[in-house]
Design a protein around this motif. Structure first.
Motif, PDB file in Angstrom:
ATOM      1  N   GLN A   1       0.845  -1.412  -0.200  1.00  0.00           N
ATOM      2  CA  GLN A   1       0.006   0.093   0.221  1.00  0.00           C
ATOM      3  C   GLN A   1       0.888   1.209  -0.143  1.00  0.00           C
ATOM      4  OE1 GLN A   1      -2.132  -1.341   3.550  1.00  0.00           O
ATOM      5  NE2 GLN A   1      -3.937  -1.487   2.338  1.00  0.00           N
ATOM      6  N   ASN A   2       2.025   1.210   0.811  1.00  0.00           N
ATOM      7  CA  ASN A   2       2.700   2.381   0.866  1.00  0.00           C
ATOM      8  C   ASN A   2       3.397   2.751  -0.700  1.00  0.00           C
ATOM      9  OD1 ASN A   2       3.543   4.479   2.532  1.00  0.00           O
ATOM     10  ND2 ASN A   2       5.399   3.377   3.432  1.00  0.00           N
ATOM     11  N   ARG A   3       4.017   1.744  -1.121  1.00  0.00           N
ATOM     12  CA  ARG A   3       4.416   2.028  -2.658  1.00  0.00           C
ATOM     13  C   ARG A   3       3.307   2.352  -3.342  1.00  0.00           C
ATOM     14  NH1 ARG A   3       6.635  -3.328  -1.376  1.00  0.00           N
ATOM     15  NH2 ARG A   3       8.828  -3.187  -1.094  1.00  0.00           N
ATOM     16  N   GLU A   4       2.040   1.738  -3.488  1.00  0.00           N
ATOM     17  CA  GLU A   4       1.089   2.436  -4.515  1.00  0.00           C
ATOM     18  C   GLU A   4       0.830   3.876  -4.313  1.00  0.00           C
ATOM     19  OE1 GLU A   4      -2.071  -0.221  -3.734  1.00  0.00           O
ATOM     20  OE2 GLU A   4      -1.236  -1.906  -5.144  1.00  0.00           O
ATOM     21  N   ILE A   5       0.646   4.150  -2.819  1.00  0.00           N
ATOM     22  CA  ILE A   5       0.515   5.716  -2.303  1.00  0.00           C
ATOM     23  C   ILE A   5       1.383   6.612  -2.686  1.00  0.00           C
ATOM     24  CG2 ILE A   5      -0.177   7.345  -0.552  1.00  0.00           C
ATOM     25  CD1 ILE A   5      -1.162   4.677   0.941  1.00  0.00           C
ATOM     26  N   LEU A   6       2.832   6.045  -2.751  1.00  0.00           N
ATOM     27  CA  LEU A   6       3.813   7.136  -2.920  1.00  0.00           C
ATOM     28  C   LEU A   6       4.310   7.220  -4.498  1.00  0.00           C
ATOM     29  CD1 LEU A   6       6.390   6.307   0.060  1.00  0.00           C
ATOM     30  CD2 LEU A   6       4.630   8.306  -0.135  1.00  0.00           C
ATOM     31  N   ASP A   7       3.972   6.401  -5.189  1.00  0.00           N
ATOM     32  CA  ASP A   7       4.082   6.253  -6.613  1.00  0.00           C
ATOM     33  C   ASP A   7       3.969   7.409  -7.553  1.00  0.00           C
ATOM     34  OD1 ASP A   7       5.504   5.328  -8.715  1.00  0.00           O
ATOM     35  OD2 ASP A   7       3.758   3.877  -9.464  1.00  0.00           O
ATOM     36  N   PRO A   8       2.542   7.907  -7.395  1.00  0.00           N
ATOM     37  CA  PRO A   8       2.265   9.156  -8.145  1.00  0.00           C
ATOM     38  C   PRO A   8       2.526  10.402  -7.441  1.00  0.00           C
ATOM     39  CG  PRO A   8       0.334   8.303  -7.062  1.00  0.00           C
ATOM     40  CD  PRO A   8       1.463   7.364  -6.446  1.00  0.00           C
ATOM     41  N   VAL A   9       3.237  10.568  -6.349  1.00  0.00           N
ATOM     42  CA  VAL A   9       3.709  11.822  -5.772  1.00  0.00           C
ATOM     43  C   VAL A   9       4.648  12.327  -6.536  1.00  0.00           C
ATOM     44  CG1 VAL A   9       4.657  12.797  -3.689  1.00  0.00           C
ATOM     45  CG2 VAL A   9       3.104  11.090  -3.392  1.00  0.00           C
ATOM     46  N   ASP A  10       4.512  13.761  -6.726  1.00  0.00           N
ATOM     47  CA  ASP A  10       5.452  14.528  -7.600  1.00  0.00           C
ATOM     48  C   ASP A  10       6.636  14.893  -6.675  1.00  0.00           C
ATOM     49  OD1 ASP A  10       6.810  16.436  -8.906  1.00  0.00           O
ATOM     50  OD2 ASP A  10       5.380  18.098  -8.948  1.00  0.00           O
ATOM     51  N   PRO A  11       7.845  14.319  -6.966  1.00  0.00           N
ATOM     52  CA  PRO A  11       9.253  14.714  -6.136  1.00  0.00           C
ATOM     53  C   PRO A  11       9.182  16.090  -5.938  1.00  0.00           C
ATOM     54  CG  PRO A  11       9.540  13.078  -8.140  1.00  0.00           C
ATOM     55  CD  PRO A  11       8.145  13.535  -8.365  1.00  0.00           C
ATOM     56  N   ASP A  12       8.928  16.915  -6.750  1.00  0.00           N
ATOM     57  CA  ASP A  12       9.050  18.397  -6.315  1.00  0.00           C
ATOM     58  C   ASP A  12       8.393  18.913  -5.269  1.00  0.00           C
ATOM     59  OD1 ASP A  12      11.053  19.099  -8.158  1.00  0.00           O
ATOM     60  OD2 ASP A  12       9.930  20.316  -9.341  1.00  0.00           O
ATOM     61  N   SER A  13       7.232  18.167  -4.893  1.00  0.00           N
ATOM     62  CA  SER A  13       6.163  18.502  -3.885  1.00  0.00           C
ATOM     63  C   SER A  13       6.927  18.328  -2.403  1.00  0.00           C
ATOM     64  CB  SER A  13       4.967  17.728  -3.865  1.00  0.00           C
ATOM     65  OG  SER A  13       5.293  16.293  -3.610  1.00  0.00           O
ATOM     66  N   LEU A  14       8.045  17.585  -2.282  1.00  0.00           N
ATOM     67  CA  LEU A  14       8.782  17.394  -1.243  1.00  0.00           C
ATOM     68  C   LEU A  14       9.804  18.416  -0.970  1.00  0.00           C
ATOM     69  CD1 LEU A  14       9.599  13.484  -1.724  1.00  0.00           C
ATOM     70  CD2 LEU A  14       7.599  14.579  -0.574  1.00  0.00           C
ATOM     71  N   ARG A  15      10.182  19.332  -1.903  1.00  0.00           N
ATOM     72  CA  ARG A  15      11.179  20.337  -1.684  1.00  0.00           C
ATOM     73  C   ARG A  15      10.717  21.149  -0.502  1.00  0.00           C
ATOM     74  NH1 ARG A  15      14.659  20.589  -6.041  1.00  0.00           N
ATOM     75  NH2 ARG A  15      15.241  22.860  -5.356  1.00  0.00           N
ATOM     76  N   PRO A  16       9.514  21.653  -0.284  1.00  0.00           N
ATOM     77  CA  PRO A  16       9.424  22.497   1.003  1.00  0.00           C
ATOM     78  C   PRO A  16       9.962  21.975   2.154  1.00  0.00           C
ATOM     79  CG  PRO A  16       7.450  22.604  -0.517  1.00  0.00           C
ATOM     80  CD  PRO A  16       8.419  21.404  -1.067  1.00  0.00           C
ATOM     81  N   MET A  17       9.948  20.544   2.234  1.00  0.00           N
ATOM     82  CA  MET A  17      10.424  19.979   3.587  1.00  0.00           C
ATOM     83  C   MET A  17      11.758  20.301   3.914  1.00  0.00           C
ATOM     84  SD  MET A  17       8.592  16.407   3.342  1.00  0.00           S
ATOM     85  CE  MET A  17       6.584  16.327   2.875  1.00  0.00           C
ATOM     86  N   TYR A  18      12.680  20.393   2.747  1.00  0.00           N
ATOM     87  CA  TYR A  18      14.015  20.533   2.740  1.00  0.00           C
ATOM     88  C   TYR A  18      14.317  21.993   3.027  1.00  0.00           C
ATOM     89  CZ  TYR A  18      15.446  16.185   0.527  1.00  0.00           C
ATOM     90  OH  TYR A  18      15.734  14.919   0.120  1.00  0.00           O
ATOM     91  N   ASN A  19      13.457  22.853   2.387  1.00  0.00           N
ATOM     92  CA  ASN A  19      13.543  24.329   2.477  1.00  0.00           C
ATOM     93  C   ASN A  19      13.344  24.793   3.997  1.00  0.00           C
ATOM     94  OD1 ASN A  19      14.261  24.354  -0.056  1.00  0.00           O
ATOM     95  ND2 ASN A  19      12.109  24.754  -0.897  1.00  0.00           N
ATOM     96  N   ASP A  20      12.468  24.319   4.589  1.00  0.00           N
ATOM     97  CA  ASP A  20      11.860  24.650   5.916  1.00  0.00           C
ATOM     98  C   ASP A  20      13.191  24.337   6.821  1.00  0.00           C
ATOM     99  OD1 ASP A  20       9.489  25.545   5.212  1.00  0.00           O
ATOM    100  OD2 ASP A  20       8.469  23.637   5.857  1.00  0.00           O
ATOM    101  N   ILE A  21      13.865  23.125   6.842  1.00  0.00           N
ATOM    102  CA  ILE A  21      14.789  22.579   7.750  1.00  0.00           C
ATOM    103  C   ILE A  21      15.801  23.742   7.382  1.00  0.00           C
ATOM    104  CG2 ILE A  21      16.528  21.112   8.405  1.00  0.00           C
ATOM    105  CD1 ILE A  21      14.009  19.029   7.940  1.00  0.00           C
TER     106      ILE A  21
END
Length: 470
Positions: free
Chosen positions: A91-111
């Motif tokens: 289930q975890n693989r199926e949920i994460l598969d369509p996630v846009d990698p760019d959408s994770l960038r704010p997590m890096y930028n906040d830290i």
């Protein structure tokens, strides 16, 4: 489905950085994860829980998603990593598969911004700038598994290899073992047919995104010989970034001929000095100012810096050469050389650690049909960022790490404590690791103990000591 949020006691102690301790950074990442768009109509598990599960797997250095799945009923996943429901591995693989990698960038930028505000970046300052080392690495390779996003190369015998790569960047310093990784940029199938083309096209995206996210940050980009070309240098100038780029004689024959002409015209500056680590080795630096990059781009003027090390018999042991737009003098030339050589920290302190010290970057945690492989690699790099920030500025993490010694043993013991006992926060888990003598159970360890270097005393929380066998 509404996300389930599990509050824990986060009142910072005097020795904890308000936004830069583990528990605070987890809150920051969870908050961003809850903001991600979810296109699913009737999700069984919140997307934020899947994101945090992937992050937790890499934070705990679990060897596989299947091993991580064994923690699905672990209360520590809820209290420490803020996960309401843990999806199974499929289930975890199926949920994460369509996630846009760019959408994770704010997590890096906040830290990163918290690190900047917390003066952590001051330790990395170099001539009023920050050194950003950029290089590419692979994180997936297979002769049989592939997806539409895979790049492909064919060997002479017709064997096809499918692979994924990332272009990574990190803030580095010659005097720091730790690095501060930035959000990486996927090298995608459309970037080109050769390694050079792929990295150059991906570098354009990475640098543009970095400048948009950090418009005022003064940086010096240090890269390998692939970057020492006119289009890339013009891009750096357009983005108001200084540069320190490796050059090799085979690729820059015109430039090296100009250096020889400068020698003949007595325009080259040479200084020699003994190697501080080995007095039998001598160092030599050559500086030549105001040289054209090549015959076709004579308007791009650079300073050439060459560094060599020689044995007592005159044998050259090491040799490096760079071009730069920095001001180079006799006085600061050794510092410039040290900055140039710190480019290797993207290899040694970043890629090598990710591949060989617990994170297992090249291990296939899941490939998917869209973005899964890249999303997992970015979550792994995010976990690495959190660990590096702790190494830089968390006294508790530093104390536990110093007591245990090797990072391999540190991650092993952290997993063991996580698996066997319940904790309301990572802070308390690390405190237990620090005081553990191998004989007593949690609950009796901390009573009456003192932590003179960090805070006056350690007390159980208001609800009593919650640490007990799971």
């Amino acid at each position: 489905m509404a996300a389930v949020f599990f509050p824990i006691e986060t009142t910072p102690m005097p020795w904890l950085r308000r936004h830069l301790n583990f528990d605070a950074m987890i809150e920051t990442i969870r908050r961003r994860a809850e903001e991600l768009p979810d296109a699913r109509r009737k999700p069984t598990y919140p997307l934020a829980d899947a994101i945090m599960s992937g992050f937790a797997m890499f934070s705990l250095k679990d060897p596989s998603m299947l091993a991580f799945e064994e923690r699905r009923d672990d209360s520590n996943m809820k209290t420490i990593f803020r996960i309401g429901q843990i999806p199974c591995d499929t289930q975890n693989r199926e949920i994460l598969d369509p996630v846009d990698p760019d959408s994770l960038r704010p997590m890096y930028n906040d830290i990163f911004r918290y690190s900047q505000r917390g003066k952590v970046l001051e330790r990395f300052r170099f001539q009023g700038h920050y050194l950003v080392s950029v290089d590419g690495t692979g994180h997936f390779s297979s002769n049989s598994i592939s997806c539409p996003s895979c790049m492909c190369k064919t060997s002479k015998n017709g064997q096809k290899t499918y692979y994924h790569q990332l272009l990574a960047a990190a803030v580095v310093s010659p005097g720091e073992d730790a690095v501060i990784p930035l959000a990486p940029e996927p090298i995608v199938k459309q970037d080109g047919a050769t390694k050079n083309d792929c990295e150059r096209v991906a570098a354009k995206r990475l640098l543009w995104k970095f400048r948009q996210e950090h418009p005022l940050l003064k940086v010096i980009v240090i890269e390998d010989g692939l970057a020492s070309n006119a289009p890339h240098i013009r891009l750096l100038q357009e983005l108001d970034m200084r540069f320190l780029l490796i050059v090799k004689e085979d690729d820059h024959q015109y430039l090296f001929n100009e250096v020889l002409r400068a020698y003949d015209a007595d325009r080259a500056i040479t200084l020699s000095y003994p190697n501080g680590d080995d007095p039998k080795v001598s160092c030599e630096i050559t500086i030549v100012h105001d040289l054209p990059l090549n015959a076709s781009n004579s308007d791009i003027r650079v300073t050439f810096v060459e560094y060599s090390e020689y044995a007592e018999d005159g044998t050259r042991l090491r040799h490096f050469a760079w071009i730069t737009d920095l001001e180079v003098t006799r006085e600061n030339a050794p510092e410039i050389v040290a900055a140039g050589r710190s480019r290797w920290k993207i290899e040694n302190e970043t890629f090598n650690v990710l591949k060989n010290h617990g994170y297992q970057l090249e291990h296939n945690y899941g490939h998917g049909k869209q973005n899964l492989s890249t999303v997992l690699a970015m979550l792994m790099m995010l976990a690495f960022l959190v660990d590096q920030i702790q190494q830089l500025c968390c006294p508790l993490f530093q104390a536990v790490s110093g007591k245990i010694g090797s990072k391999r043993l540190f991650w092993e013991r952290q997993r063991s404590f996580f698996y066997h006992f319940q904790f309301p926060s990572m802070r308390e888990l690390h405190e237990a690791m620090f005081w553990h003598d191998g004989k007593k159970l949690p609950g009796s360890w901390l009573m009456g103990r003192t932590f003179p270097e960090l805070r006056p005393e350690v007390r159980p929380n208001n609800k009593g000591d919650t640490r007990r066998r799971a």
